[in-house]
Design a protein around this motif. Structure first.
Motif, mmCIF file in Angstrom:
data_model
loop_
_atom_site.group_PDB
_atom_site.id
_atom_site.type_symbol
_atom_site.label_atom_id
_atom_site.label_comp_id
_atom_site.label_asym_id
_atom_site.label_seq_id
_atom_site.Cartn_x
_atom_site.Cartn_y
_atom_site.Cartn_z
ATOM 1 N N LEU A 164 0.831 -1.212 0.000
ATOM 2 C CA LEU A 164 0.000 0.000 0.000
ATOM 3 C C LEU A 164 0.861 1.257 0.000
ATOM 4 C CD1 LEU A 164 -2.839 -1.007 2.502
ATOM 5 C CD2 LEU A 164 -3.046 -0.667 0.033
ATOM 6 N N LEU A 165 1.999 1.200 0.664
ATOM 7 C CA LEU A 165 2.931 2.324 0.654
ATOM 8 C C LEU A 165 3.417 2.591 -0.776
ATOM 9 C CD1 LEU A 165 4.376 4.297 2.632
ATOM 10 C CD2 LEU A 165 6.265 2.655 2.698
ATOM 11 N N LEU A 166 3.717 1.514 -1.492
ATOM 12 C CA LEU A 166 4.121 1.636 -2.896
ATOM 13 C C LEU A 166 2.969 2.176 -3.740
ATOM 14 C CD1 LEU A 166 6.123 1.040 -5.243
ATOM 15 C CD2 LEU A 166 5.138 -1.264 -5.328
ATOM 16 N N PHE A 167 1.770 1.619 -3.528
ATOM 17 C CA PHE A 167 0.603 2.046 -4.299
ATOM 18 C C PHE A 167 0.296 3.529 -4.066
ATOM 19 C CE2 PHE A 167 -1.348 -2.505 -4.099
ATOM 20 C CZ PHE A 167 -0.318 -2.954 -4.910
ATOM 21 N N GLN A 168 0.476 3.989 -2.852
ATOM 22 C CA GLN A 168 0.157 5.367 -2.508
ATOM 23 C C GLN A 168 0.971 6.366 -3.332
ATOM 24 O OE1 GLN A 168 -2.141 6.799 -0.704
ATOM 25 N NE2 GLN A 168 -1.299 8.871 -0.904
ATOM 26 N N PHE A 169 2.240 6.055 -3.559
ATOM 27 C CA PHE A 169 3.112 6.958 -4.309
ATOM 28 C C PHE A 169 2.937 6.832 -5.827
ATOM 29 C CE2 PHE A 169 5.705 6.705 -0.326
ATOM 30 C CZ PHE A 169 5.636 8.049 0.005
ATOM 31 N N HIS A 170 2.205 5.810 -6.272
ATOM 32 C CA HIS A 170 2.017 5.596 -7.716
ATOM 33 C C HIS A 170 0.560 5.224 -7.995
ATOM 34 C CE1 HIS A 170 6.383 5.700 -8.283
ATOM 35 N NE2 HIS A 170 6.458 4.965 -7.193
ATOM 36 N N GLU A 171 -0.336 5.975 -7.393
ATOM 37 C CA GLU A 171 -1.757 5.628 -7.415
ATOM 38 C C GLU A 171 -2.333 5.572 -8.830
ATOM 39 O OE1 GLU A 171 -5.849 6.826 -5.009
ATOM 40 O OE2 GLU A 171 -4.021 8.024 -4.775
ATOM 41 N N LYS A 172 -1.994 6.542 -9.677
ATOM 42 C CA LYS A 172 -2.543 6.568 -11.031
ATOM 43 C C LYS A 172 -2.092 5.350 -11.840
ATOM 44 C CE LYS A 172 -3.123 11.581 -11.494
ATOM 45 N NZ LYS A 172 -2.746 12.808 -12.259
#
Length: 277
Positions: A107-115
């Motif tokens: 989720l930490l990774l997803f947060q910085f690359h949400e699009k």
């Protein structure tokens, strides 16, 4: 490093160390089952069935397949990172901690690359997940992780010794995820904090210890599986490189072979830990 270069380096790492670390599952199964050929055959059939079920799920219920993939991968990352570092009173707490830790990382990774993440999820599932707040999920999972960290700190002297280092790791992950592209950031974590440590553990389990000779034996055994996988991916790329569905099929393929791999590695840790008790 330019974004294009990051993506190339990321894919090279994933297609080398990433695939190699999962290329000896059948050898691990044989080691776990010993000389019992019938048990080995039964486990092999289960392995194939899990892959086929995963393919069917991605074909007919892709959103469920992605949800299971994220949860299973989370557990797998947590299990590899925390094996033997902490001691719990119950199996339930151990599995919960492994899953929550791995899910927090993702989720930490997803947060910085949400699009980018939403685009990949849409390509696989056909659903726009913009109605789900990754930031909110990250806060919830982060709160649970803090509670589990506190529990481990109170119950494990080993955890107390490594607590500061583990917090530093999370800061390092956040920096890497923030400054890098999605593929590069994931590859750095996946290779250096997961695949290489996993290779080390698998070699010790298969050959009784880590050495250059045992590393060569492992790579030799994994080569055919790795080579077939790479050829398949290359062929797929040249057939579908002009279509948006390539990314979706590529990630679906990786997900499908991840499910049985996670089960094999869990059995490896269980077998290894029983011998050391």
């Amino acid at each position: 490093m330019k974004n294009e270069t990051q993506i190339i380096v990321g894919f090279i790492l994933i297609l080398s160390f990433g695939i190699v670390h999962g290329a000896n599952d059948l050898l691990l199964i044989k080691k776990i089952n010993g000389e019992n050929s019938m048990t080995y055959l039964k486990t092999l059939l289960h392995y194939i069935m899990i892959v086929l079920v995963a393919v069917l799920l991605f074909s007919f219920i892709p959103w469920l397949a992605m949800l299971l993939f994220i949860l299973v991968s989370s557990y797998h990352f947590g299990e590899q990172h925390w094996d033997k570092k902490i001691i719990h009173n119950t199996i339930l707490i151990t599995k919960l901690f492994h899953t929550v830790y791995g899910l927090f990382i993702l989720l930490l990774l997803f947060q910085f690359h949400e699009k980018e993440v939403n685009a990949i999820l849409y390509g696989i599932t056909g659903i726009h997940f913009t109605f789900i707040s990754i930031a909110a999920l990250l806060e919830i999972i982060g709160f649970i992780l803090v509670a589990l960290f506190f529990y481990n700190f109170k119950t494990s002297k080993v955890f107390q010794k490594i607590f500061a280092v583990e917090l530093l790791y999370l800061v390092v992950f956040a920096i890497i995820f923030k400054i890098g592209s999605l593929i590069w950031a994931f590859a750095i974590y996946f290779i250096f904090w997961h695949s290489i440590p996993s290779l080390f553990e698998q070699i010790k389990f298969l050959y009784g210890g880590f050495s250059n000779t045992n590393l060569k034996a492992y790579l030799k055994s994994a080569f055919i599986y790795w080579f077939v996988s790479i050829v398949g991916i290359i062929v797929l790329y040249f057939l579908l490189k002009d279509y948006k569905i390539f990314d979706s099929i590529f990630f679906s393929f990786l997900a499908a072979i991840t499910f049985p791999h996670v089960i094999v590695i869990e059995r490896m840790f269980t077998s290894k830990n029983k011998k050391t008790e």
